[in-house]
Design a protein around this motif. Structure first.
Motif, PDB file in Angstrom:
ATOM      1  N   ASP A 153       1.003  -0.931  -0.262  1.00  0.00           N
ATOM      2  CA  ASP A 153       0.022  -0.433  -0.266  1.00  0.00           C
ATOM      3  C   ASP A 153       0.882   1.262   0.125  1.00  0.00           C
ATOM      4  O   ASP A 153       0.081   2.084   0.298  1.00  0.00           O
ATOM      5  CB  ASP A 153      -1.014   0.360   1.265  1.00  0.00           C
ATOM      6  N   ASN A 154       2.018   0.966  -0.554  1.00  0.00           N
ATOM      7  CA  ASN A 154       2.986   2.137  -0.485  1.00  0.00           C
ATOM      8  C   ASN A 154       2.763   2.294  -1.661  1.00  0.00           C
ATOM      9  O   ASN A 154       4.562   3.332  -2.630  1.00  0.00           O
ATOM     10  CB  ASN A 154       4.078   2.254   0.459  1.00  0.00           C
ATOM     11  N   ASN A 155       2.599   2.193  -2.571  1.00  0.00           N
ATOM     12  CA  ASN A 155       3.113   1.922  -4.227  1.00  0.00           C
ATOM     13  C   ASN A 155       2.253   3.161  -5.078  1.00  0.00           C
ATOM     14  O   ASN A 155       1.674   3.794  -4.921  1.00  0.00           O
ATOM     15  CB  ASN A 155       2.686   1.220  -4.940  1.00  0.00           C
ATOM     16  N   GLY A 156       3.298   3.745  -4.908  1.00  0.00           N
ATOM     17  CA  GLY A 156       3.085   5.137  -5.851  1.00  0.00           C
ATOM     18  C   GLY A 156       2.283   5.112  -7.080  1.00  0.00           C
ATOM     19  O   GLY A 156       1.247   6.494  -6.739  1.00  0.00           O
ATOM     20  N   ASP A 157       2.090   4.421  -7.729  1.00  0.00           N
ATOM     21  CA  ASP A 157       0.746   4.098  -8.676  1.00  0.00           C
ATOM     22  C   ASP A 157      -0.930   4.201  -8.114  1.00  0.00           C
ATOM     23  O   ASP A 157      -1.399   4.497  -9.045  1.00  0.00           O
ATOM     24  CB  ASP A 157       1.090   2.905  -9.546  1.00  0.00           C
ATOM     25  N   VAL A 158      -0.758   3.645  -7.492  1.00  0.00           N
ATOM     26  CA  VAL A 158      -2.226   4.007  -6.458  1.00  0.00           C
ATOM     27  C   VAL A 158      -2.506   4.694  -5.604  1.00  0.00           C
ATOM     28  O   VAL A 158      -3.193   5.324  -4.946  1.00  0.00           O
ATOM     29  CB  VAL A 158      -2.447   2.593  -5.602  1.00  0.00           C
ATOM     30  N   LEU A 159      -1.172   5.566  -4.847  1.00  0.00           N
ATOM     31  CA  LEU A 159      -1.402   6.844  -3.787  1.00  0.00           C
ATOM     32  C   LEU A 159      -1.921   7.719  -4.414  1.00  0.00           C
ATOM     33  O   LEU A 159      -0.754   9.513  -4.538  1.00  0.00           O
ATOM     34  CB  LEU A 159      -0.154   6.998  -2.846  1.00  0.00           C
TER      35      LEU A 159
END
Length: 774
Positions: A153-159
């Protein structure tokens, strides 16, 4: 100049010719053996042909063609499991040729990949405001769950961030600052906190306030030290747990402080995270008895689960008369020189000092003067208003900072922007930020920022990593990484029907054997194993093969292991229990990879392939029949192996199940709750199997040994990819192959030490460098 161009042109043509020759001599013969039966010679399964091209040079330059070939061979999706497989040497040859000749990867100069600007996720926000302001902020109550990318949940594409979420950040900032600096916080009524586990039964100290059943009268007591005589406000924060569904069961909660009754409340089924019982009582100086008593009021209905009281903490505030006051924690962290003077010039200097200190930590780099000027202007403007104070101005300025994109987003200053062809080192402030968010999930501390300011962080990297891993904040890395990699976060929310798994009619009978406390114990067991391996330099393959674990009395009893007493977790030698040890035998894994009422060899096998070996199976074809259909064909009370055999015989299912089933069935001795068993429906369980790569095993102990030895390199590679993904906030791509190879080699040379893998990631190109964005 023309001569140089001709030399370059000739060398390029020569390289292409050499690549073509290598392809014809070394690679195409292997493709002919293993691939062309489905993707050549006029056949194109999945609309994919490997021998149809206009020219060899264009074929070898076609990234869109070779990328799926590389991915599928690397993850062992292709060739299909029911076809002949490439030998290890052959597989390595094909992959290295694609990486070298098609992808043109340079192992000496790995591509660091792209960087996506991303906001802080819920955990990072919570940790950041705790480290900056000393505030425990329940982000789950304010922000929606974060999406996941590549399993984290620290993936840039979903934040990303929406206008609605921005409104929530503004509201959260106001609440955080008010908690850190409440009105009158310069001198505050003292606050003392007693954690729930400090409340104990006098007859059995292992029974604490963390779990007090409704079904029988029980009392737990703590003895805090009271500094002064006076009137105190006492708040008991608790929750009701145990029953997943509504129940009629009720009990009476009674709290006494220093012999005086604080309050009484009837408790029933309630799923709130925090419930409060509050009141005021007079207390005397010295040790004072705080009692929490539970008395049964109404039993659970037929088939309903039992409930329990969980005391989180008791907050004691006082004396309320105001004769004794102290600085709040938040005040001490912000107002480093104490209360401000009344002089306007002194106030401005103090405001500038406070804002420069706070903002440089919140924004993770030195702040330019114009920004400080604007924030100090806010402080002065608020202070000048009627009824407002200097403290009010500081609150307003800090709230502004917490709403800023420079706090909410992880933004890196580009050393050379607008040049995607140039790879450059991160500046040391960006490196400090990457380090702190990787290992602590939060903003850098003063020591990291000081080293970055003096351009000495890279020179002291190993010492800093060692310091950071030794800090209590490193526990966040364990909880966040393990919680997502091994899905221990999910163990308490898995939809289970324990009474059916245990063969009991009533839910309440099942809750006496299996309840939410056990689920939490299972999560802790897995996290403690990872933490022990990390902190003690153990080989990381012991995550699979360990002959020890960390258990408390409750979990050990559930596992059938004797000799463990008490609520605390202790190291346990499992030499006498070869069926136990390693994550594959942990209740956390066995439960999250099961169905609500039965085991799932498919889920268990998929979990191992995806999270331990890095060889995920392809998605199932559409309209795949359910396993229950096979049970009807298998007659009365078939074993799982019998049902899986019928299911696997179906042509559409056979290939993938050959990968998953041997692993899943090898763990069939463990039921859906993680208990060990030797029979199923009165028939002996056969846990023997053979992996797709040819290794045979007779039981779970032998399966673990194979995965930790023969398949150790696969595990090293998989763990390296997972931890790198977590560290850099993006998925691992084809151009990361040289980096992953370096990490695997480092693990081999350094005896599999997890700290060495972490250090290798921190020293790697994707962590240390970036491309200039266009």
């Amino acid at each position: 100049m023309i001569r140089g161009f001709l030399v370059l042109l000739i060398s390029t043509v020569s390289a292409i010719a050499d690549t073509g020759e290598d392809y014809k001599k070394e690679i195409e013969p292997l493709l002919d053996i293993y691939c062309y039966s489905c993707h050549g010679d006029g056949t194109s399964k999945g609309d994919f042909a490997m021998d149809e091209f206009e020219s060899l040079s264009s074929h070898l330059d076609d990234m869109n063609h070779w990328l799926p070939v590389w991915r599928n061979i690397r993850s062992q999706i292709m060739p299909p499991s029911d076809e002949d497989q490439l030998e290890i040497v052959e597989k390595k040859k094909v992959l290295e040729w694609i990486e070298r000749s098609v992808f043109r990867l340079d192992p000496e100069h790995p591509d660091p990949g792209r960087v996506t600007i991303r906001r802080l996720n819920r955990n990072e926000y919570r940790y950041a405001v705790k480290d900056l302001l000393g505030v425990e902020f329940e982000t789950e109550d304010y922000f929606p769950p974060d999406d996941s990318g590549y399993g984290f949940d620290n993936n840039g594409d979903v934040l990303s961030i929406s206008p609605l979420l921005m409104e929530k950040y503004i509201s959260a900032a106001e609440e955080v600052v008010m908690r850190a600096l409440p009105k009158g916080s310069s001198r505050q009524v003292p606050v003392k906190v007693i954690e729930g586990n400090k409340f104990q039964q006098s007859e059995d100290e292992n029974e604490t306030g963390r779990w007090i059943p409704f079904k029988e009268k029980s009392r737990v007591v703590a003895h805090p030290e009271i500094k002064w005589d006076g009137e105190y406000e006492v708040t008991v924060e608790y929750q009701i747990r145990g029953a997943a569904e509504a129940t009629d069961q009720e009990a009476v909660l009674k709290v006494k402080c220093g012999g005086k009754e604080l309050g009484e409340e009837v408790m029933g089924w309630d799923q709130r995270e925090i419930i409060k019982l509050q009141g005021t009582v007079p207390l005397k100086k010295g040790r004072s008895a705080f009692e929490v008593e539970v008395t049964p009021e109404k039993p659970a209905g037929d088939g309903q689960e039992e409930q329990a009281l969980v005391v989180h903490r008791v907050v004691i505030k006082g004396p309320l008369g105001g004769e004794h006051r102290e600085y709040s924690k938040g005040y001490r962290m912000i107002f480093v020189d104490g209360e401000p003077s009344g002089n306007a010039a002194d106030k401005e200097r103090y405001a500038r000092k406070i804002m420069r200190s706070f903002v440089s930590r919140a924004f993770r780099r030195p702040i330019e003067d114009p920004t400080i000027d604007r924030l100090v202007a806010i402080v002065k403007e608020v202070d000048a208003q009627a009824g407002k104070s200097f403290e009010d101005g500081i609150r307003e300025a800090i709230t502004t900072c917490l709403c800023s994109p420079r706090f909410l987003f992880r933004v890196e200053i580009q050393p050379e922007p607008d040049n995607p062809e140039k790879v450059v080192l991160l500046d040391e402030y960006a490196l400090a930020s990457r380090l702190s968010f990787f290992l602590w999930g939060s903003v850098p501390d003063d020591e990291l920022l000081s080293l970055a300011f003096n351009k000495k962080l890279r020179a002291n990297l190993k010492e800093q990593v060692k310091r950071m891993l030794g800090d209590p904040k490193a526990k966040r890395l364990v909880m966040d990484f393990v919680g997502q990699w091994l899905q221990t976060r999910d163990v308490t929310t898995v939809p289970l029907e324990p009474h059916r798994i245990l063969g009991l009619r009533r839910r309440d009978d099942a809750s006496r054997i299996f309840n939410v406390r056990l689920l939490d114990d299972m999560r802790i067991e897995t996290e403690m194993l990872f933490e022990f391996i990390l902190m003690n330099g153990r080989p990381v393959e012991e995550m699979i093969s360990a002959r020890y674990s960390f258990l408390n009395e409750r979990l050990a009893k559930f596992y059938g292991i004797e000799g463990v007493a008490g609520e605390d977790f202790v190291p346990v030698d499992l030499t006498a229990h070869p069926e136990r040890g390693g994550v594959l035998t942990h209740g956390s894994y066995l439960i999250v990879s099961s169905n609500p009422t039965r085991t799932s060899p498919v889920k268990r096998g998929l979990f191992v392939l995806d999270n331990l070996l890095g060889t995920p199976a392809p998605p199932p074809p559409p309209n795949t029949p359910e396993l229950e259909e096979a049970s009807r064909e298998a007659g009365s009370n078939p074993t799982m192996r019998e049902m899986m055999q019928i299911h696997r015989d179906k042509p559409d299912c056979r290939g993938c199940h050959a990968r998953m089933d041997p692993i899943g069935l090898g763990l069939e001795n463990f039921d859906a709750l993680g208990r060990y068993r030797v029979t199923e429906h009165g028939k002996p369980i056969d846990a023997a199997g053979e992996l797709l790569t040819g290794e045979k095993f007779a039981n779970v102990a032998e399966l673990k040994e194979i995965l930790a030895t023969d398949r150790r390199d696969d595990f090293y590679r998989c763990l390296s990819e997972k931890l790198l993904t977590f560290a850099i906030g993006r998925g691992v791509e084809y151009f990361d192959a040289p980096t992953i190879d370096l990490l695997v080699d480092r693990l081999k040379k350094k005896d599999g030490k997890l700290e060495e893998l972490i250090m290798g990631i921190i020293e790697s190109a994707p962590f240390q460098k970036r491309r200039g964005s266009d």
